[in-house]
Design an enzyme around this catalytic site. Structure first.
Site, PDB file in Angstrom:
ATOM      1  N   GLN A 123       0.696  -1.317  -0.022  1.00  0.00           N
ATOM      2  CA  GLN A 123       0.079   0.021   0.009  1.00  0.00           C
ATOM      3  C   GLN A 123       0.760   1.496  -0.216  1.00  0.00           C
ATOM      4  O   GLN A 123       1.941   1.203   0.390  1.00  0.00           O
ATOM      5  CB  GLN A 123      -1.048   0.010   1.090  1.00  0.00           C
ATOM      6  CG  GLN A 123      -2.201  -1.100   0.966  1.00  0.00           C
ATOM      7  CD  GLN A 123      -3.076  -0.666   2.186  1.00  0.00           C
ATOM      8  OE1 GLN A 123      -2.826  -1.601   3.200  1.00  0.00           O
ATOM      9  NE2 GLN A 123      -4.016  -0.119   2.132  1.00  0.00           N
ATOM     10  N   HIS A 124       0.284   2.364  -0.345  1.00  0.00           N
ATOM     11  CA  HIS A 124       0.671   3.653  -0.238  1.00  0.00           C
ATOM     12  C   HIS A 124       1.702   4.191  -1.193  1.00  0.00           C
ATOM     13  O   HIS A 124       2.039   5.314  -1.453  1.00  0.00           O
ATOM     14  CB  HIS A 124       1.364   3.803   1.048  1.00  0.00           C
ATOM     15  CG  HIS A 124       0.239   3.375   2.201  1.00  0.00           C
ATOM     16  ND1 HIS A 124      -1.046   3.710   2.419  1.00  0.00           N
ATOM     17  CD2 HIS A 124       0.758   2.590   3.292  1.00  0.00           C
ATOM     18  CE1 HIS A 124      -1.476   3.106   3.493  1.00  0.00           C
ATOM     19  NE2 HIS A 124      -0.574   2.584   4.038  1.00  0.00           N
ATOM     20  N   ASP A 139      -2.139  -4.871   0.311  1.00  0.00           N
ATOM     21  CA  ASP A 139      -1.884  -6.114   0.768  1.00  0.00           C
ATOM     22  C   ASP A 139      -2.750  -6.436   1.980  1.00  0.00           C
ATOM     23  O   ASP A 139      -2.910  -7.798   2.208  1.00  0.00           O
ATOM     24  CB  ASP A 139      -0.560  -6.218   1.208  1.00  0.00           C
ATOM     25  CG  ASP A 139      -0.046  -5.022   1.856  1.00  0.00           C
ATOM     26  OD1 ASP A 139      -0.668  -4.183   2.314  1.00  0.00           O
ATOM     27  OD2 ASP A 139       1.420  -4.564   1.903  1.00  0.00           O
TER      28      ASP A 139
END
Length: 525
Positions: free
Chosen positions: A75-76, A285
């Site tokens: 992520q991110h 995830d």
């Protein structure tokens, strides 16, 4: 009717590697799997993800026979693309902390705006001092609250929007080239669909219009509200600082959990499947891991990797005004309140190194000590901490004297500290009214016999340990099977894939564990 298996693939493009898991769509059974490493570092050229994906696929003889595919990813991570569809700069990953200052700026700016708006509503007397600055702590607390209620989570350096702000401040020439912003799983799905850099801006923008994402990953950007399923371009504009028009930046279309993101390029997957390979929405995830575990409302997973993650599935959004719990979306259409620690398995790793033992020997030492380690307590903030928020803290052993400073007590204190950090996360999630009825312990840290056996006492409830497996890839494959089913029946439900539970540890010695936790809390503050 053909008796041949229908195959689906789940891709896990994580920080460390790319895993491609081909599964039986009906049962989830593993058919074949390939793994290829990603480079180290906190900023990575996305081409490395593509190369690793190709290597993992090649290991398993290709995906020509796969009918559906979904990508779960870290992520991110910020992927910036120009109007030709080219990557502008290396992607800044979730663990890149250079934008910590920008996170604080964005929190303060939103806090100041909110308080200023209130001040205008409550018009001050003519003789009052309207130039008195607001208390910084009050501004900061209000800023956190505003971000939480706008996008479900407060800001730290991990969150994508802070990285966008960093680029706007430090690399304005790159910021001015931004035509699209996406995340690692978005970019890889786009490439698998056959899109990529184009020779002209006209063709590039057309290709970029096919970018897709899902609620779970979008909810970690800081500019998407998972409660309304809407992008917050007004917040994105605060990050871009006028370098480009936030209204014109292409953001991936948000696909529903069982939705179809497109069809794979036959050169990548589905070449031998009638109609080609359906692409699922993909996801972050943590959401994919919970989906792979078939978690539902009331289930909480504690994942012990380098970091620790307590993630709960909830039917309603959760808003934590302190910012400790992230109000993400999950991969099933619900929500995923999540609390994270920076330190998890590294705690026991450090203990093994300190005492010069193997993991099994370390566990045996811990079992030989009494609960509470005769007063020895480890505060395990080796690299600072996120839950609780102690970014500049360091680890320390407390309560030692000549009588209790033994190898056994030190080992016990390390194991108890690891579990107490996860109890902190669990308590933060529970404090929001999120139901906690079943606890699943996963990740590398769950392999420790000491962690498993002492867990129920300190965590305060029964603990189930699923069979060690790649649950992000399994979740992605399960989503792919769901998308495939909805392609012929829009009302199709997600397939019920079984999850093997290796062991269940009953909730014993809970009162003793509560004392251990309170001892820990008194030292960590």
């Amino acid at each position: 009717m053909s008796s041949e298996k229908v195959l689906v693939a789940g891709v896990d493009t994580s920080t460390q590697s790319c895993k491609v898991r081909v599964s039986d769509a009906a049962t989830g059974a593993l058919v074949r799997m390939g793994v290829a490493k990603h480079p180290d570092g906190t900023s990575v050229n996305p081409q490395a993800w593509w190369d690793a994906y190709q290597e993992a696929v090649a290991q398993i003889g290709g995906l020509d026979d796969v009918a559906a595919l979904s990508v779960g990813g870290q992520q991110h991570g910020m992927v910036l693309l120009d109007d030709h569809g080219r990557v502008i700069r290396d992607a800044l990953l979730w663990n890149d902390t250079r934008s910590a200052e920008q996170a604080e700026k964005l929190i303060v700016e939103l806090g100041e705006e909110a308080l200023a708006t209130e001040g205008k509503a409550d018009e001050a007397p003519a003789d009052s001092d309207t130039n008195t600055p607001a208390d910084p702590d009050a501004v900061h607390a209000r800023g956190i609250r505003e971000w939480v209620h706008a996008v479900g989570t407060s800001l730290i350096a991990s969150i994508t929007i802070t990285k966008v702000r960093w680029v706007a401040e430090n690399e304005p020439e790159n910021a001015r080239r931004i035509a699209a912003i996406c995340l690692p799983h978005d970019w890889l799905t786009w490439r698998i669909a056959g899109y990529g850099p184009q020779a002209s801006a006209e063709e590039g923008l057309k290709a970029l219009s096919h970018l897709t994402t899902d609620r779970s990953d979008a909810s970690g950007t800081g500019y998407f509200d998972p409660a309304t399923n809407q992008y917050r371009r007004d917040l994105l504009a605060k990050a871009l600082l006028g370098t480009v028009d936030a209204q014109k930046v292409i953001l991936p279309e948000v696909i529903s959990p069982a939705g179809i993101a497109g069809t794979a390029d036959p050169a990548q997957a589905g070449k031998n499947v009638e109609g080609g390979c359906v692409l699922g929405a993909g996801g972050g995830d943590n959401a994919m891991a919970s989906f792979g575990l078939s978690m539902g409302a009331g289930d909480v997973s504690i994942s012990l990797g380098t970091s620790g993650v307590a993630a709960a599935v909830s039917p309603t959004p959760a808003y934590d005004d302190t910012g400790a719990v992230n109000g993400f979306a999950d991969a099933s259409g619900q929500f995923l309140p999540l609390a994270c620690t920076i330190n998890a398995s590294r705690i026991t790793n450090a203990g093994c190194q300190m005492l010069g033992t193997s993991f099994d020997e370390f566990a045996e030492l811990a079992f030989q000590a009494q609960p509470g380690a005769q007063g020895v307590t480890l505060v395990p903030f080796f690299d600072g901490e996120r839950t609780p928020n102690r970014p500049t803290a360091s680890a320390r052993l407390e309560g030692m004297n000549l009588a209790n400073t033994t190898r056994e007590n030190i080992a016990r204190a390390f194991v108890e500290a690891l579990l107490c950090t996860q109890r902190d996360c669990l308590e933060d999630v529970r404090a929001l009214g999120v139901p906690v009825r079943r606890l699943l312990l996963i990740g590398g840290g769950a392999r420790s016999a000491a962690v498993r056996k002492l867990g129920p006492s300190i965590l305060g409830m029964e603990v189930s340990v699923p069979h060690t497996d790649e649950y992000v890839a399994i979740g992605a494959a399960r989503q792919a099977a769901w998308a495939l089913a909805t392609s012929s029946d829009p009302k199709a439900q997600a397939p019920a894939w079984p999850v093997e539970i290796d062991e269940v540890y009953p909730a014993t010695d809970v009162e003793v564990g509560e004392k251990v936790y309170r001892q820990y809390v008194s030292h960590r503050g």
